[in-house]
Design an enzyme around this catalytic site. Sequence first.
Site, PDB file in Angstrom:
ATOM      1  CG  ASP B  31     -12.639  -0.861  -6.334  1.00 12.65           C
ATOM      2  OD1 ASP B  31     -12.340  -1.629  -5.397  1.00 12.65           O
ATOM      3  OD2 ASP B  31     -11.810  -0.130  -6.914  1.00 12.65           O
ATOM      4  CE  LYS B  96     -10.236  -4.938  -0.454  1.00 15.90           C
ATOM      5  NZ  LYS B  96     -10.156  -4.233  -1.744  1.00 15.90           N
ATOM      6  CD  GLU B 195      -9.677  -5.432  -5.393  1.00 21.37           C
ATOM      7  OE1 GLU B 195      -8.442  -5.245  -5.363  1.00 21.37           O
ATOM      8  OE2 GLU B 195     -10.400  -5.326  -4.386  1.00 21.37           O
ATOM      9  CG  ASP B 217      -5.046  -4.228  -8.146  1.00 16.65           C
ATOM     10  OD1 ASP B 217      -4.812  -3.141  -7.588  1.00 16.65           O
ATOM     11  OD2 ASP B 217      -6.145  -4.806  -8.077  1.00 16.65           O
TER      12      ASP B 217
END
Lengths: 213, 630
Positions: B31, B96, B195, B217
């Site tokens: 992850d 990211k 994800e 999420d």
Amino acid sequence: MNPAPQPCWSCRGPIPKPVPFCPTCQTIQPLDPNLDFFGLFMIKPGYQIDRGQVESLYRQLQQQFHPDRFATKSPKERRYSLEHVTRLNEAYRTLKDPLTLALYILQQGGVTMDEGHPTTPTDPAFLMEAMELREGLEELDLNTDGASDALDAMRKEVQGRCKREIDGLSALFDDYFSNNNQAALESAAAGVNRLRYHNRFLEELDQREESLF
Amino acid sequence: MDVLLDIAEPGQSLKPHEIRMEQQRRVVGIDLGTTYSLVSAVNSEGIPACIPDESGSVSLPSVVHYPDQADREPIIGQAAREMMISHPTSTIASAKRFMGRGLADLHEEAARTPFILEEGEGGMVQIRIHNQPISPVGVSAEILKSLKNRAEEALGGEISGAVITVPAYFDDAQRQATKDAGRLAGLEVLRLVNEPTAAALAYGLDQGREGMYAIYDLGGGTFDISILKLTQGVFQVMSTGGNSALGGDDFDHCLADLFIQEMGEKNPSASLIQGCKKAARWLKEQLTDKEQASITLTHGEGEAYQRTVTRAEFDGLINKLIRATGLPCRRALKDAGITADELKGVVLVGGSTRVPAVRAFVAELFKQEPLIDVDPDQVVALGAAYQADLLSGNRRDGLLLLDVSPLSLGIETMGELVEKIIPRNSPIPTARAQEFTTFKDGQTAMAIHVVQGERELVSQCRSLARFELRGIPPMTAGAARIRVTFQVDADGLLTVSAREETTKMEQSVMVKPAYGLSDGEIETMLRDAINHGAEDMRIRLFNEAKVDADRVLAASGAALKQDGDLLNEAETKKVKAAMLRLWETTQGKDHEAINQSIRELDRDTTFFAQRRMDRGVQSTMTGRRVEDFS
């Protein structure tokens, strides 16, 4: 007359007729280009198909062909898996929706919508009704409290019209498939056009509704 | 593949039939998060678990510090995070957010970060540190390398593959950037998995809980919503939505901006901004359990700034951000064709779903209390490990993930309008083609502009690539038929090709996303990063050869079993001997030897293949196999 058996690309043994996996070594074979969407799902060609059955078959076929099942295999096997599943997804999308399925049946039967069949309906009564609906949508003030209900009412109305078109198409396509009646296919084109028109209107309703979210 | 090799000759000590053709592979799930990253692997009982570092912590802060001496290795994780305030301009967090992004996408972000952002060669943003350009892909690769080392130490050997997760709402450029980072870190990326989908897997929704689920999420920097259906062991993603620039970091920014404003700092220093963000994050975490919390900061000439924030005040500050997650959720439900009451459960993923106001909002939106029995910080990594295990063939429980492409893909047409070719939420892999034509007499080239997004105007969508199709034979306007094909693979990555159909002239062009790295950049980075590049290449070639050898051996074994009666004893011996030689080469290290043995086995069994085909043809003719006629 049966076609001559073809050799399996992997074990080189005979494969009597096109199958996705070699009967001897179970290796995945290239996609049979002659297989139509009904054949891919192994169901009888027709317009009134059991969508629950299609869903279930889709999952079973994915279990067999999905690239995840071939992640550790050779590049050629991975490519065949990708080809099978890409086609499977296309078939699934087409069979699921009454409009795409109708268009597919016409196309397979050699009726092209753009040649000889205008892409929008020409029937005056139909056009009048359609115009009324469209005006209703245009005049709708999305800022009022009842906007959402008004959109829902319009959607129900158009969905009802879709249902009637689909029923009409079912009869024509049944005639085509059971009696090989090419004329039925030709007359289905007008209904498909109206269904397409209704679908576009539903899409517009959806777009309007998004602004309410 | 459970086909066993039964080719040992009597008296031989080697018993190949006892050897499984595929050994267990060492694979991990990663992850790669905005604030934290985790690595996870499946244990011998098939249960995934996160791998801790030597201090026992499983979460690696996604922070990289670049020391000013160029010869020193970057510092990664907690140690780097501690340097964010002392070295704000050489310590990169939340890289990211920059992945696959151009400078123009980041103007708001650029104002807030202490770094100097600039445009790289391939269009992707770069960060200038110690006067050296650093790509976000390079930063992510450092984090991945650190996790890879951690896993190799824990598992006792080389990692042969990894599944890396990405937000479902990541576009093509962001996905490509993530895959490039994996490559740079020396990982074989088995698959990019969304994800929320990974989270669903880990959640054990497979334990007889069939039905529709929503996965909400909210991570550090991204928000995703997915609606999944579980039936007959298949997880089918029905729809996805989200916002790839909304997350818990934004909650911190709300607080930090408030502090800076109240301090009266018009031009806050980089280290003050970092200090405020750190305090904000701490406050946010405190407010999960407490009704109020206080911080003290020093600024300017050592002035103290003390502030108490109540949960109600915090909730008010972030209310707008939380509500912004509502639209994608409603849209996702609609795309899936269901209403909230039809959901069997709502799963929370991501650290930011610990915020009580977020939980309350989710409960209200979906009309039910969300499920929280797996640690929301670990759930994605656990699912990724599970998927890696599935992909590596170690697992046989038949679970399957069917994902979709999150955003519509299309090309620019007349009037700067977008013609959609692949609509959002199409099951992947998928391919669609559309025909276009020329609009001028004698036109020999056509510009093709690939975009991603839901809006009608090109300017409101994301530009993925531009390329030109040349060599169209001159014809009257509208006569040429140019077929543009979009193919999205199982990773959600797009390839576009175009071809002129009337002449059947093959004019295919593969395109790379506009905001990727250029080939030159990748090459330089690979050269810099890989000191054992040749070794990596050799291992890859060997693995490829071995996979093919396994297939050939299985095929030959099956052929012998089915049609062995076509061979006399000497011939059988000859075929088995060739198989044994091939098997032996797979136990070595030389890929060329394997390929040579494959060719030899091929040659030595050609007569056998011919006899099998002859018999096949004959049985068709004589109709012995009646079942084959239809």
